[in-house]
Scaffold this active site. Structure first.
Site, PDB file in Angstrom:
ATOM      1  N   THR A  27      20.013  31.487  43.511  1.00 33.57           N
ATOM      2  CA  THR A  27      21.061  30.463  43.549  1.00 33.57           C
ATOM      3  C   THR A  27      22.119  30.709  42.494  1.00 33.57           C
ATOM      4  O   THR A  27      23.295  30.373  42.680  1.00 33.57           O
ATOM      5  CB  THR A  27      20.416  29.076  43.367  1.00 33.57           C
ATOM      6  OG1 THR A  27      19.582  28.830  44.499  1.00 33.57           O
ATOM      7  CG2 THR A  27      21.445  27.975  43.261  1.00 33.57           C
ATOM      8  N   THR A 107      15.198  30.769  41.395  1.00 34.05           N
ATOM      9  CA  THR A 107      14.210  29.923  40.719  1.00 34.05           C
ATOM     10  C   THR A 107      12.861  29.893  41.440  1.00 34.05           C
ATOM     11  O   THR A 107      11.840  29.585  40.826  1.00 34.05           O
ATOM     12  CB  THR A 107      14.723  28.463  40.611  1.00 34.05           C
ATOM     13  OG1 THR A 107      14.950  27.956  41.929  1.00 34.05           O
ATOM     14  CG2 THR A 107      15.983  28.363  39.779  1.00 34.05           C
ATOM     15  N   ASP A 108      12.869  30.207  42.752  1.00 38.78           N
ATOM     16  CA  ASP A 108      11.665  29.926  43.545  1.00 38.78           C
ATOM     17  C   ASP A 108      10.441  30.749  43.148  1.00 38.78           C
ATOM     18  O   ASP A 108       9.321  30.237  43.177  1.00 38.78           O
ATOM     19  CB  ASP A 108      11.969  30.111  45.040  1.00 38.78           C
ATOM     20  CG  ASP A 108      12.835  28.965  45.570  1.00 38.78           C
ATOM     21  OD1 ASP A 108      12.925  27.924  44.891  1.00 38.78           O
ATOM     22  OD2 ASP A 108      13.423  29.111  46.654  1.00 38.78           O
TER      23      ASP A 108
HETATM   24  C1  SIN Z   1      17.082  29.173  43.608  1.00 40.45           C
HETATM   25  O1  SIN Z   1      17.432  30.170  42.994  1.00 40.45           O
HETATM   26  O2  SIN Z   1      17.121  28.030  43.062  1.00 40.45           O
HETATM   27  C2  SIN Z   1      16.575  29.179  45.018  1.00 40.45           C
HETATM   28  C3  SIN Z   1      16.764  30.454  45.718  1.00 40.45           C
HETATM   29  C4  SIN Z   1      16.005  31.597  45.120  1.00 40.45           C
HETATM   30  O3  SIN Z   1      14.924  31.396  44.561  1.00 40.45           O
HETATM   31  O4  SIN Z   1      16.489  32.732  45.249  1.00 40.45           O
END
Ligand code: SIN
Length: 343
Positions: A27, A107-108
């Site tokens: 993200t 973040t995932d």
């Molecule tokens: C994010 O980064 O918050 C979600 C998408 C990902 O993990 O690439």
């Protein structure tokens, strides 16, 4: 003559640390059709040069050396990419002209990648992951400040020897402890029970504790392309043994169970896992609860069944450690429990 002026002007300014910034997507590199859209965006489409260009203050903190390692949504993280990333980080930290590494990530699965690097990077140099909850195109995007803070931490001498770190929302977390705890909040990362290692704000970095368990140079793990097949199953009301039996038939080397409470397991699933363990499949008990630790020889009687306790590692991090331990040649519950007690 003003002595003070002549002394300071004759002193050469210290060169800025050289920090490699490896972008992998997420993200933080996401873009939506308009600035008020923080959910309907495409992750991993903004390049590293553009991410850096919106943070001019970086030039006062470090000499940044950018690299585009990948451009993915981190839900799609793969073992081959883990191998590529870990090998690249190891090569960079071995170079005399690099003082630290920052990795931008989704973040995932950030907590999994961070723990993998924590166990396989062979250096005291800072390695810091960061991310964002709002895409780069968003009003009040959190990525630029997180990136500046991550580089600030990586450029700080106090970060040396602390293992792999995560800088997020002004906090500095250990890769071992940090987990994503919110689907949308900008304060999405916590270190349950233990708390963050420290904080970073307005250019200041402060550590309030350090990591006790072995990491980076002190581990036996070397990154390679050999990833033993390890899967995760969960225990819940009415669970059957179908998934475990299918995994054993598929030839898995290990199963991590996300148990209830203190890693307790439904009787049907426990029998299936005991049968799997008797066939040489490594079985690790963790908990689906989200904080606390799983004590050995609890309700599931680990000694009798040949199970291993994950301690305070969540199921996803327990899987990372189990894959590395199996790849390093650890077999049987005693050797595997030693790894879980040590790392
Ligand atoms: C994010 O980064 O918050 C979600 C998408 C990902 O993990 O690439």
């Amino acid at each position: 003559m003003n002595t003070q002026t002549s002394l300071s002007s004759s002193r050469a300014a210290a060169p800025l640390p050289r920090i490699a910034v490896l972008a992998t997507g997420g993200t933080i590199a996401g873009a939506a059709a308009d600035a008020t859209n923080t959910a309907g965006y495409q992750a991993g489409v903004v390049g590293v040069e553009q991410l850096l260009s919106v943070v001019p203050a970086l030039s006062t903190v470090a000499h940044v050396v950018p690299e585009q390692t990948a451009s993915i949504d981190s839900k799609d993280m793969s073992m081959p990419l883990w191998t590529t990333l870990a090998q690249r980080v190891n090569a960079l930290v071995a170079a005399d002209d690099i003082d630290g590494v920052v990795i931008t990530h989704g973040t995932d699965t950030l907590e999994e990648t961070a723990y993998l690097l924590h166990l396989t990077v062979k250096s005291d140099k800072p390695v810091v992951l960061t991310a964002a909850m709002r895409p780069a195109s968003a009003l009040s995007a959190d990525g630029p400040l997180n990136l500046l803070n991550a580089v600030t931490v990586a450029a700080n001498a106090a970060a040396r020897g602390q293992g792999v770190l995560v800088a997020f929302n002004n906090k500095i977390h250990s890769a071992r402890d940090v987990v994503k705890t919110s689907t949308y909040a900008v304060d999405a990362f916590q270190s349950p029970e233990i708390g963050a290692l420290g904080w970073v704000q307005d250019g200041r970095v402060e550590f309030q504790r350090s990591v006790v368990r072995a990491h980076t140079r002190a581990t036996e793990f070397v990154i390679g392309a050999n990833w033993p097949h390890v899967e995760i199953v969960a225990s819940y009301a009415g669970v059957s043994r179908i998934a475990v039996d299918a995994l054993v038939t598929a030839g898995v080397r290990g199963i991590v169970v996300a148990g209830t409470g203190n890693g307790s397991i439904h009787a049907s699933l426990a029998q299936a896992l005991a049968d799997a363990a008797s066939q040489g499949v490594a079985v690790v008990r963790s908990s689906r609860v989200g904080s606390g630790h799983v004590m050995r020889n609890g309700a599931a009687a680990d000694d009798a069944l040949g199970f291993v306790s994950a301690g305070s590692l969540n199921p996803y991090k327990a899987r990372v450690l189990l894959m590395l331990a199996l790849a390093a040649g650890a077999t049987g519950p005693v050797a595997l429990q030693r790894a879980f007690d040590m790392y």
